[in-house]
Design an enzyme around this catalytic site. Structure first.
Site, PDB file in Angstrom:
ATOM      1  N   ASN A   1       0.817  -1.217   0.000  1.00 16.83           N
ATOM      2  CA  ASN A   1       0.000   0.000   0.000  1.00 16.83           C
ATOM      3  C   ASN A   1       0.854   1.271   0.000  1.00 16.83           C
ATOM      4  OD1 ASN A   1      -2.616   1.049  -0.211  1.00 16.83           O
ATOM      5  ND2 ASN A   1      -2.672   1.592   1.964  1.00 16.83           N
TER       6      ASN A   1
ATOM      7  N   GLY B   1      14.986   8.205 -18.299  1.00 15.45           N
ATOM      8  CA  GLY B   1      16.355   8.577 -18.640  1.00 15.45           C
ATOM      9  C   GLY B   1      16.460  10.045 -19.024  1.00 15.45           C
ATOM     10  N   SER B   2      15.405  10.573 -19.635  1.00 22.02           N
ATOM     11  CA  SER B   2      15.386  11.995 -19.981  1.00 22.02           C
ATOM     12  C   SER B   2      15.423  12.851 -18.727  1.00 22.02           C
ATOM     13  CB  SER B   2      14.125  12.316 -20.793  1.00 22.02           C
ATOM     14  OG  SER B   2      14.115  11.588 -21.998  1.00 22.02           O
TER      15      SER B   2
ATOM     16  N   HIS C   1      14.935  -0.882 -23.669  1.00 16.40           N
ATOM     17  CA  HIS C   1      16.352  -0.817 -23.297  1.00 16.40           C
ATOM     18  C   HIS C   1      16.826  -2.123 -22.643  1.00 16.40           C
ATOM     19  CE1 HIS C   1      16.917   3.765 -23.718  1.00 16.40           C
ATOM     20  NE2 HIS C   1      15.917   3.367 -24.466  1.00 16.40           N
TER      21      HIS C   1
ATOM     22  N   HIS D   1      11.124  18.441  -5.993  1.00 16.03           N
ATOM     23  CA  HIS D   1      10.714  19.826  -5.767  1.00 16.03           C
ATOM     24  C   HIS D   1      11.829  20.757  -5.293  1.00 16.03           C
ATOM     25  CE1 HIS D   1       6.676  18.153  -6.084  1.00 16.03           C
ATOM     26  NE2 HIS D   1       6.971  17.309  -5.122  1.00 16.03           N
TER      27      HIS D   1
ATOM     28  N   ARG E   1      13.435  17.313   2.452  1.00 10.40           N
ATOM     29  CA  ARG E   1      12.788  16.247   3.223  1.00 10.40           C
ATOM     30  C   ARG E   1      13.519  14.909   3.156  1.00 10.40           C
ATOM     31  NH1 ARG E   1       6.699  14.446   1.951  1.00 10.40           N
ATOM     32  NH2 ARG E   1       6.342  16.676   2.292  1.00 10.40           N
TER      33      ARG E   1
ATOM     34  N   ARG F   1      10.141  12.148  -9.700  1.00  9.35           N
ATOM     35  CA  ARG F   1      10.348  10.969  -8.872  1.00  9.35           C
ATOM     36  C   ARG F   1       9.805   9.700  -9.549  1.00  9.35           C
ATOM     37  NH1 ARG F   1       7.537  13.389  -3.565  1.00  9.35           N
ATOM     38  NH2 ARG F   1       6.144  14.059  -5.250  1.00  9.35           N
TER      39      ARG F   1
END
Length: 388
Positions: free
Chosen positions: A26, A56-57, A188, A215, A219, A248
């Site tokens: 979860n 990858g970009s 890939h 961001h 944290r 992320r």
């Protein structure tokens, strides 16, 4: 009918079990699976740090952004970065997005990597970095490349998105520069749906990349080399120190990657076996040219350069008739794309070799299993074409 695809699925029950493990936990956003995958990836490639991104970009974007934000490296907006004229779009667009000037140089028509003789002559007083691309599994000559960079005080960055597992002098491509990027997109060497990774030995770059991936906040940093975080957890929940992004990865991608990494040795063994067979067999055809293995290629695919565009079109027709998938060699000579109008750039030389590759080349896929019989059939089609 031959039926030869560009890419094939590398998953089995292990990957689906990993997905179910995440579902049962979860926890779907970036968490412990990502952390473990980063650790295992870094260990596999003998690097100190690995930072996972959603592609990858994005890996290219946060690597370049981190270098600009770092106080350790002299790379700033407006500086010049040398790039080969043949690569994927996001080798270049991230440099534009970060406010850097691109300087395109030609490729070597044997290796398809940047021409190192051109590189030496293309350096200007504004050049601060080289963004080297290990094209289609083939590593650069890092002995020469590092020497040029050292002599000219240039930062070396590697786009290794197509060359996972390639080596030069026993060292993994993607670990020669201050950072190296990888892709784990479906087609890939290993696949996590979408995904990317950056390797680095640098503590500061690692910390900056982890911050700007999320961001630009503190944290996820803990003890780090870039900012003295307060002991107040509430304050550090939303404490922003860099201009960042949200690139992320998710837990499922990392969980799949952990299973794929266990199979990577097998994937590479099969790809390299296919690659050596392809080179041995197809090099007998005098009217085409092939990418020569610099050292220990991981053979992303099998590029072919024909005598002219007419011959390429004839081969494409045969491929269509036999359900053989093909594509341009990466993006060909990238400077021929309209998007170049948006860039701050210069071109050194006439890009003669890049144009030959662009006009006369294509590539067919390689796979994680034995494809020698398929290659025999494609070879027979090609022989018939060039002999007629």
């Amino acid at each position: 009918m031959i039926n030869y695809p560009l890419a094939t699925d590398t998953w089995d029950d292990k990957e689906y079990d990993a997905i179910n493990r995440v579902i049962n936990s979860n926890r779907f956003t970036m968490g412990p699976e990502v952390e473990m995958f980063e650790k295992e990836f870094a260990e596999y490639f003998e690097s100190k740090y690995a930072v996972m991104a959603n592609s990858g970009s994005s890996a290219n974007l946060i690597a370049i952004s981190a270098l600009i934000l770092s106080d350790k490296y002299d790379l700033n907006k407006g500086d010049e970065v040398i790039v080969p004229a043949v690569s994927w779009a996001t080798t270049y667009t991230v440099l534009h997005q970060c406010g850097l000037k691109l300087r395109f140089i030609d490729i070597d028509l044997d290796t398809f990597n940047m021409d190192l003789n051109e590189l030496k002559n293309a350096i200007t007083e504004n050049t601060k970095a080289v963004f080297a691309v290990n094209l289609l599994g083939n590593p650069n000559d890092f002995d020469r490349l590092l020497k040029i960079c050292d002599e000219n005080n240039l930062i070396l960055i590697e786009d290794n998105c197509e060359s996972m597992g390639a080596k030069f002098n026993g060292k993994y491509a993607g670990t020669f520069g201050v950072c190296g990027t990888f892709s784990t997109f479906y087609s890939h060497h290993m696949a996590t749906m979408e995904g990317g990774m950056i390797l680095t030995e640098d503590d500061e770059l690692n910390d900056i990349m982890k911050s700007i991936r999320s961001h630009g906040w503190t944290r996820n940093l803990g003890e780090n080399s870039v900012f003295n975080t307060k002991k107040d957890k509430f304050y550090e929940m939303f404490n922003f120190i860099f201009p960042g992004y949200n690139v992320r990865p998710v837990e499922m991608e990392a969980a799949i990657g952990r299973e794929q990494l266990k199979k990577l040795n097998m994937f590479l063994k099969e790809r390299k076996g296919n690659g050596k067979y392809f080179l041995d067999k197809f090099s007998k055809i005098n009217s085409i040219s092939l990418q020569k293995n610099q050292d220990d290629s991981s053979f992303f695919g099998f590029p072919i350069i024909f005598e002219d565009d007419v011959q390429r079109k004839e081969f494409i027709k045969l491929c269509d008739e036999n359900n053989i998938e093909y594509r341009p060699i990466v993006a060909g000579n990238f400077t021929k794309n309209k998007v170049i109008e948006y860039f701050d750039y210069s071109i050194y030389g006439d890009l003669k070799n890049s144009n030959i590759l662009h006009n006369n080349g294509l590539f067919i896929g390689n796979h994680h299993f034995d494809v020698k019989k398929d290659l025999d059939e494609i070879y027979n089609l090609l022989i018939k074409l060039v002999e007629d």
